[in-house]
Design a protein around this motif. Sequence first.
Motif, PDB file in Angstrom:
ATOM      1  N   LYS A   8       0.862  -1.174   0.000  1.00  0.00           N
ATOM      2  CA  LYS A   8       0.000   0.000   0.000  1.00  0.00           C
ATOM      3  C   LYS A   8       0.898   1.222   0.000  1.00  0.00           C
ATOM      4  O   LYS A   8       2.043   1.164   0.434  1.00  0.00           O
ATOM      5  CB  LYS A   8      -0.885   0.057   1.250  1.00  0.00           C
ATOM      6  N   GLY A   9       0.357   2.334  -0.470  1.00  0.00           N
ATOM      7  CA  GLY A   9       1.149   3.550  -0.443  1.00  0.00           C
ATOM      8  C   GLY A   9       0.403   4.724  -1.041  1.00  0.00           C
ATOM      9  O   GLY A   9      -0.830   4.735  -1.100  1.00  0.00           O
ATOM     10  N   TRP A  10       1.187   5.695  -1.510  1.00  0.00           N
ATOM     11  CA  TRP A  10       0.629   6.930  -2.037  1.00  0.00           C
ATOM     12  C   TRP A  10       1.349   7.352  -3.299  1.00  0.00           C
ATOM     13  O   TRP A  10       2.574   7.250  -3.393  1.00  0.00           O
ATOM     14  CB  TRP A  10       0.762   8.055  -1.009  1.00  0.00           C
ATOM     15  N   LYS A  11       0.594   7.840  -4.255  1.00  0.00           N
ATOM     16  CA  LYS A  11       1.146   8.519  -5.429  1.00  0.00           C
ATOM     17  C   LYS A  11       1.086  10.001  -5.086  1.00  0.00           C
ATOM     18  O   LYS A  11       0.002  10.555  -4.843  1.00  0.00           O
ATOM     19  CB  LYS A  11       0.314   8.225  -6.675  1.00  0.00           C
ATOM     20  N   LEU A  12       2.240  10.651  -5.030  1.00  0.00           N
ATOM     21  CA  LEU A  12       2.321  12.059  -4.681  1.00  0.00           C
ATOM     22  C   LEU A  12       2.730  12.863  -5.897  1.00  0.00           C
ATOM     23  O   LEU A  12       3.682  12.507  -6.593  1.00  0.00           O
ATOM     24  CB  LEU A  12       3.345  12.269  -3.557  1.00  0.00           C
ATOM     25  N   VAL A  13       2.013  13.948  -6.157  1.00  0.00           N
ATOM     26  CA  VAL A  13       2.314  14.829  -7.283  1.00  0.00           C
ATOM     27  C   VAL A  13       2.545  16.227  -6.720  1.00  0.00           C
ATOM     28  O   VAL A  13       1.764  16.704  -5.894  1.00  0.00           O
ATOM     29  CB  VAL A  13       1.150  14.853  -8.300  1.00  0.00           C
ATOM     30  N   GLY A  14       3.612  16.858  -7.169  1.00  0.00           N
ATOM     31  CA  GLY A  14       3.899  18.206  -6.702  1.00  0.00           C
ATOM     32  C   GLY A  14       5.238  18.676  -7.220  1.00  0.00           C
ATOM     33  O   GLY A  14       5.699  18.224  -8.270  1.00  0.00           O
ATOM     34  N   HIS A  15       5.861  19.557  -6.476  1.00  0.00           N
ATOM     35  CA  HIS A  15       7.156  20.109  -6.862  1.00  0.00           C
ATOM     36  C   HIS A  15       8.182  19.795  -5.780  1.00  0.00           C
ATOM     37  O   HIS A  15       7.874  19.835  -4.591  1.00  0.00           O
ATOM     38  CB  HIS A  15       7.055  21.614  -7.050  1.00  0.00           C
ATOM     39  N   ALA A  16       9.392  19.496  -6.225  1.00  0.00           N
ATOM     40  CA  ALA A  16      10.473  19.175  -5.299  1.00  0.00           C
ATOM     41  C   ALA A  16      11.642  20.119  -5.541  1.00  0.00           C
ATOM     42  O   ALA A  16      11.859  20.595  -6.653  1.00  0.00           O
ATOM     43  CB  ALA A  16      10.914  17.732  -5.471  1.00  0.00           C
ATOM     44  N   GLN A  17      12.398  20.363  -4.467  1.00  0.00           N
ATOM     45  CA  GLN A  17      13.585  21.214  -4.543  1.00  0.00           C
ATOM     46  C   GLN A  17      14.689  20.566  -3.715  1.00  0.00           C
ATOM     47  O   GLN A  17      14.464  20.183  -2.567  1.00  0.00           O
ATOM     48  CB  GLN A  17      13.272  22.606  -3.990  1.00  0.00           C
ATOM     49  N   TYR A  18      15.870  20.462  -4.291  1.00  0.00           N
ATOM     50  CA  TYR A  18      17.027  19.915  -3.574  1.00  0.00           C
ATOM     51  C   TYR A  18      17.745  21.054  -2.864  1.00  0.00           C
ATOM     52  O   TYR A  18      18.065  22.077  -3.475  1.00  0.00           O
ATOM     53  CB  TYR A  18      17.976  19.212  -4.547  1.00  0.00           C
ATOM     54  N   VAL A  19      18.016  20.865  -1.581  1.00  0.00           N
ATOM     55  CA  VAL A  19      18.765  21.843  -0.796  1.00  0.00           C
ATOM     56  C   VAL A  19      20.059  21.163  -0.361  1.00  0.00           C
ATOM     57  O   VAL A  19      20.052  20.269   0.482  1.00  0.00           O
ATOM     58  CB  VAL A  19      17.959  22.328   0.437  1.00  0.00           C
ATOM     59  N   GLY A  20      21.171  21.565  -0.970  1.00  0.00           N
ATOM     60  CA  GLY A  20      22.473  20.979  -0.668  1.00  0.00           C
ATOM     61  C   GLY A  20      23.143  21.652   0.518  1.00  0.00           C
ATOM     62  O   GLY A  20      22.707  22.705   0.988  1.00  0.00           O
ATOM     63  N   ALA A  21      24.212  21.040   0.988  1.00  0.00           N
ATOM     64  CA  ALA A  21      24.929  21.534   2.165  1.00  0.00           C
ATOM     65  C   ALA A  21      25.451  22.953   1.996  1.00  0.00           C
ATOM     66  O   ALA A  21      25.613  23.671   2.975  1.00  0.00           O
ATOM     67  CB  ALA A  21      26.072  20.586   2.510  1.00  0.00           C
ATOM     68  N   SER A  22      25.705  23.396   0.776  1.00  0.00           N
ATOM     69  CA  SER A  22      26.229  24.753   0.557  1.00  0.00           C
ATOM     70  C   SER A  22      25.109  25.796   0.484  1.00  0.00           C
ATOM     71  O   SER A  22      25.380  26.996   0.460  1.00  0.00           O
ATOM     72  CB  SER A  22      27.053  24.796  -0.731  1.00  0.00           C
ATOM     73  N   ASP A  23      23.856  25.365   0.485  1.00  0.00           N
ATOM     74  CA  ASP A  23      22.719  26.286   0.424  1.00  0.00           C
ATOM     75  C   ASP A  23      22.517  26.958   1.785  1.00  0.00           C
ATOM     76  O   ASP A  23      22.657  26.319   2.828  1.00  0.00           O
ATOM     77  CB  ASP A  23      21.467  25.505   0.027  1.00  0.00           C
ATOM     78  N   ALA A  24      22.155  28.240   1.771  1.00  0.00           N
ATOM     79  CA  ALA A  24      21.962  28.994   3.016  1.00  0.00           C
ATOM     80  C   ALA A  24      20.863  28.401   3.900  1.00  0.00           C
ATOM     81  O   ALA A  24      20.929  28.503   5.121  1.00  0.00           O
ATOM     82  CB  ALA A  24      21.630  30.449   2.681  1.00  0.00           C
ATOM     83  N   ALA A  25      19.868  27.769   3.306  1.00  0.00           N
ATOM     84  CA  ALA A  25      18.746  27.209   4.067  1.00  0.00           C
ATOM     85  C   ALA A  25      19.010  25.788   4.563  1.00  0.00           C
ATOM     86  O   ALA A  25      18.179  25.215   5.277  1.00  0.00           O
ATOM     87  CB  ALA A  25      17.485  27.221   3.213  1.00  0.00           C
ATOM     88  N   PHE A  26      20.159  25.213   4.217  1.00  0.00           N
ATOM     89  CA  PHE A  26      20.422  23.809   4.525  1.00  0.00           C
ATOM     90  C   PHE A  26      20.273  23.489   6.009  1.00  0.00           C
ATOM     91  O   PHE A  26      19.588  22.527   6.373  1.00  0.00           O
ATOM     92  CB  PHE A  26      21.819  23.404   4.040  1.00  0.00           C
ATOM     93  N   GLN A  27      20.908  24.239   6.886  1.00  0.00           N
ATOM     94  CA  GLN A  27      20.882  23.921   8.321  1.00  0.00           C
ATOM     95  C   GLN A  27      19.467  23.922   8.883  1.00  0.00           C
ATOM     96  O   GLN A  27      19.132  23.108   9.736  1.00  0.00           O
ATOM     97  CB  GLN A  27      21.777  24.889   9.111  1.00  0.00           C
ATOM     98  N   LYS A  28      18.636  24.829   8.382  1.00  0.00           N
ATOM     99  CA  LYS A  28      17.237  24.906   8.839  1.00  0.00           C
ATOM    100  C   LYS A  28      16.517  23.573   8.623  1.00  0.00           C
ATOM    101  O   LYS A  28      15.773  23.114   9.484  1.00  0.00           O
ATOM    102  CB  LYS A  28      16.523  26.022   8.083  1.00  0.00           C
TER     103      LYS A  28
END
Length: 96
Positions: A8-28
Amino acid sequence: MIDVFVQKGWKLVGHAQYVGASDAAFQKYAQPLNALAGEKFKIQGVVLVRVEQAQRIVAPSYRFYPDSTTEAGQIASAMKAYGVRSANQPGDISVA
């Protein structure tokens, strides 16, 4: 996102964004995950997903045989098919 044992599970549709270690928001985003993972697993990136649609997915047997299909039965069948066994005992994470 499917639980291969329960089937069982879910089909999810939407938008994704990768936040890498060098990104300012990474630690958050990484901080709560680091608290869970500890020093054992170094988190190098986080994928943020904004889900816009969600649709339930179930194996056909739940619909075709609703009176005889159970999660326990699906788990037992999948474990046999994948050659694994339960890790109910401490340290017991064997693969057949």
